[in-house]
Design a protein around this motif. Structure first.
Motif, short mmCIF file in Angstrom:
data_model
loop_
_atom_site.label_atom_id
_atom_site.label_comp_id
_atom_site.label_asym_id
_atom_site.label_seq_id
_atom_site.Cartn_x
_atom_site.Cartn_y
_atom_site.Cartn_z
N ILE A 1 -68.45 18.46 -13.06
CA ILE A 1 -67.15 17.84 -13.30
C ILE A 1 -66.02 18.78 -12.89
N GLY A 2 -66.14 20.05 -13.27
CA GLY A 2 -65.12 21.02 -12.89
C GLY A 2 -65.00 21.18 -11.39
N GLY A 3 -66.15 21.23 -10.70
CA GLY A 3 -66.12 21.36 -9.25
C GLY A 3 -65.49 20.15 -8.57
N ILE A 4 -65.77 18.97 -9.12
CA ILE A 4 -65.19 17.75 -8.54
C ILE A 4 -63.68 17.70 -8.75
N ILE A 5 -63.24 18.02 -9.98
CA ILE A 5 -61.82 17.91 -10.31
C ILE A 5 -60.99 18.97 -9.59
N TYR A 6 -61.47 20.20 -9.60
CA TYR A 6 -60.65 21.31 -9.10
C TYR A 6 -60.82 21.56 -7.60
N TYR A 7 -61.94 21.12 -7.01
CA TYR A 7 -62.15 21.43 -5.60
C TYR A 7 -62.48 20.21 -4.75
N ALA A 8 -63.58 19.55 -5.04
CA ALA A 8 -64.11 18.53 -4.13
C ALA A 8 -63.13 17.38 -3.89
N VAL A 9 -62.59 16.83 -4.97
CA VAL A 9 -61.69 15.68 -4.80
C VAL A 9 -60.39 16.07 -4.10
N PRO A 10 -59.65 17.08 -4.59
CA PRO A 10 -58.38 17.39 -3.92
C PRO A 10 -58.54 17.98 -2.52
N GLN A 11 -59.61 18.78 -2.30
CA GLN A 11 -59.76 19.47 -1.02
C GLN A 11 -60.52 18.68 0.03
N LEU A 12 -61.35 17.74 -0.41
CA LEU A 12 -62.17 17.00 0.55
C LEU A 12 -61.85 15.50 0.54
N ILE B 1 -61.98 8.63 -12.32
CA ILE B 1 -60.75 9.01 -13.02
C ILE B 1 -59.76 9.67 -12.07
N GLU B 2 -60.25 10.59 -11.24
CA GLU B 2 -59.35 11.31 -10.33
C GLU B 2 -58.73 10.38 -9.28
N THR B 3 -59.56 9.50 -8.71
CA THR B 3 -59.02 8.58 -7.70
C THR B 3 -58.08 7.56 -8.32
N ASN B 4 -58.38 7.14 -9.55
CA ASN B 4 -57.51 6.19 -10.23
C ASN B 4 -56.15 6.82 -10.52
N ILE B 5 -56.13 8.06 -10.97
CA ILE B 5 -54.88 8.75 -11.25
C ILE B 5 -54.12 9.01 -9.95
N PHE B 6 -54.86 9.37 -8.90
CA PHE B 6 -54.22 9.60 -7.59
C PHE B 6 -53.56 8.31 -7.09
N ALA B 7 -54.26 7.18 -7.26
CA ALA B 7 -53.70 5.90 -6.83
C ALA B 7 -52.45 5.55 -7.64
N GLN B 8 -52.47 5.84 -8.95
CA GLN B 8 -51.30 5.58 -9.79
C GLN B 8 -50.11 6.43 -9.34
N LYS B 9 -50.37 7.69 -9.01
CA LYS B 9 -49.30 8.57 -8.54
C LYS B 9 -48.71 8.04 -7.25
N LYS B 10 -49.58 7.64 -6.32
CA LYS B 10 -49.09 7.12 -5.04
C LYS B 10 -48.28 5.84 -5.24
#
Length: 352
Positions: free
Chosen positions: A56-67, A137-146
């Motif tokens: 979970i930490g790797g996905i939130i802090y690296y994989a999702v934002p960087q990739l 969760i990360e993509t949903n929050i990203f979509a809300q921000k956009k």
């Protein structure tokens, strides 16, 4: 079934990470309670929980934002799948103690009696669910921000457009008015003073009152009347312009500079300077919060050429109406060989 709670998009990354950690602690506690609190459960699944948190930490802090958010979907998917397989393999080997040697017949009989899923399958399932939850969760929050950014940008663009439309004063009218006042100063000083006062009131309204989103209907009417008065300085004889008012609610509000373009258009295209059969009739009625505006002007028998210098224009007024009064206005424009008629009904606002 795993239920994902709605998380505000303003949550910081660390808070979202802690939220998911607490979520999975709660899930594992429920599973432990369902196993009647056996101590062996924690020993068998502790490593799986640890790898879940790492994943979970790797996905939130690296994989999702960087990739993922940088459109490297293939690399992101491949990395997540490989890491899940590695973690599931490690969990299965550490969690499964070596079994004593048994005969081939005994092993077959045991498998037929009870054949639960292999540990690697269970671990892969838990790690996959944790990964999908974090990604969702990360993509949903990203979509809300956009979406919020898009709404904010749209609102800023609309406000900028409204300001530009609002302050498009007719420079031709202003210059002509100043010239007329200058000429009038030689003939009649009293009228000159009154004209300067009217012009000052108009400029004050445009520069200061129009900064507000809405003004009283009386202010807008006063601006129109002053506009007509200054326009009438062109001639010693009065122009055939009539203004009929019926206002029973002075607190009714309207967007500033919304009606004057129709007056400008009528003055420009009615050929009112030549008088004769030309005319302009203006009616303004206010009933509660409903504003009725009607203007009718004559049309010359032959097309006339006019300069392109003008005010806001009817098309821009239509844009303002759509922005400011969506589903709250009715605009009807009718034209024939001799007249041009505009009717506008607005469901305005009322001051508190």
């Amino acid at each position: 079934m795993l239920i994902i709670f709605s998380i505000p998009c303003t949550m910081k990354t660390s808070i979202r990470f802690n939220f998911q950690v607490i979520l999975w602690v709660g899930i594992w506690l429920l599973l432990w309670v369902s196993e009647r609190g056996e101590s062996g459960f924690i020993k068998e699944n502790g490593l799986t929980f640890f790898f879940q948190i790492c994943l979970i930490g790797g996905i939130i802090y690296y994989a999702v934002p960087q990739l993922l958010f940088k459109k490297q979907q293939f690399t992101f998917s491949l990395l997540i799948i490989v890491v899940i397989f590695i973690f599931a393999f490690l969990c299965s080997n550490f969690d499964s103690p070596p079994q004593p040697l048994q005969s081939h017949t005994q092993q077959l009989i045991k498998k037929r009696r009870n054949s639960p899923p292999k540990p690697i399958v269970i671990n892969f399932l838990f790690l996959s669910i944790a990964s999908l939850t974090a990604i969702f969760i990360e993509t949903n929050i990203f979509a809300q921000k956009k979406e919020q950014e898009a709404i904010l940008n749209k609102n800023e663009m609309l406000q900028t457009e409204l300001k530009l439309l609002r302050f498009q004063i007719n420079p031709h009218f202003l210059f002509n008015t100043l010239n007329n006042i200058y000429t009038l100063s030689v003939i009649d000083s009293d009228k000159t003073q009154q004209s300067i006062s009217n012009l000052s009131t108009m400029l004050r309204y445009v520069l200061y009152d129009c900064e507000k989103s809405y003004v009283s209907i009386q202010q807008e009417i006063t601006y129109i009347e002053n506009y007509i008065k200054l326009f009438s300085l062109k001639s010693i004889d009065p122009y055939p312009i009539t203004v009929e008012k019926n206002i029973n609610n002075l607190s009714s509000q309207i967007a500033p500079m919304l009606l004057i373009p129709f007056v400008e258009n009528a003055l420009k295209h009615s050929y009112i300077e030549k008088k004769g059969d030309s005319f302009i009739h203006i009616k303004i009625m206010v009933d509660g919060t409903i504003i009725h505006f009607e203007i009718q002007n004559s049309k010359p028998n032959h097309p006339i050429s006019k300069d392109n210098i003008g005010g806001i224009g009817l098309e821009n007024v239509k844009k303002r109406l759509k922005i400011l009064y969506p589903q709250k206005h009715l605009l009807a424009i009718k034209e024939n060989d001799s007249t041009f008629n505009v009717k506008l009904i607005i469901n305005g606002n009322e001051t508190d």
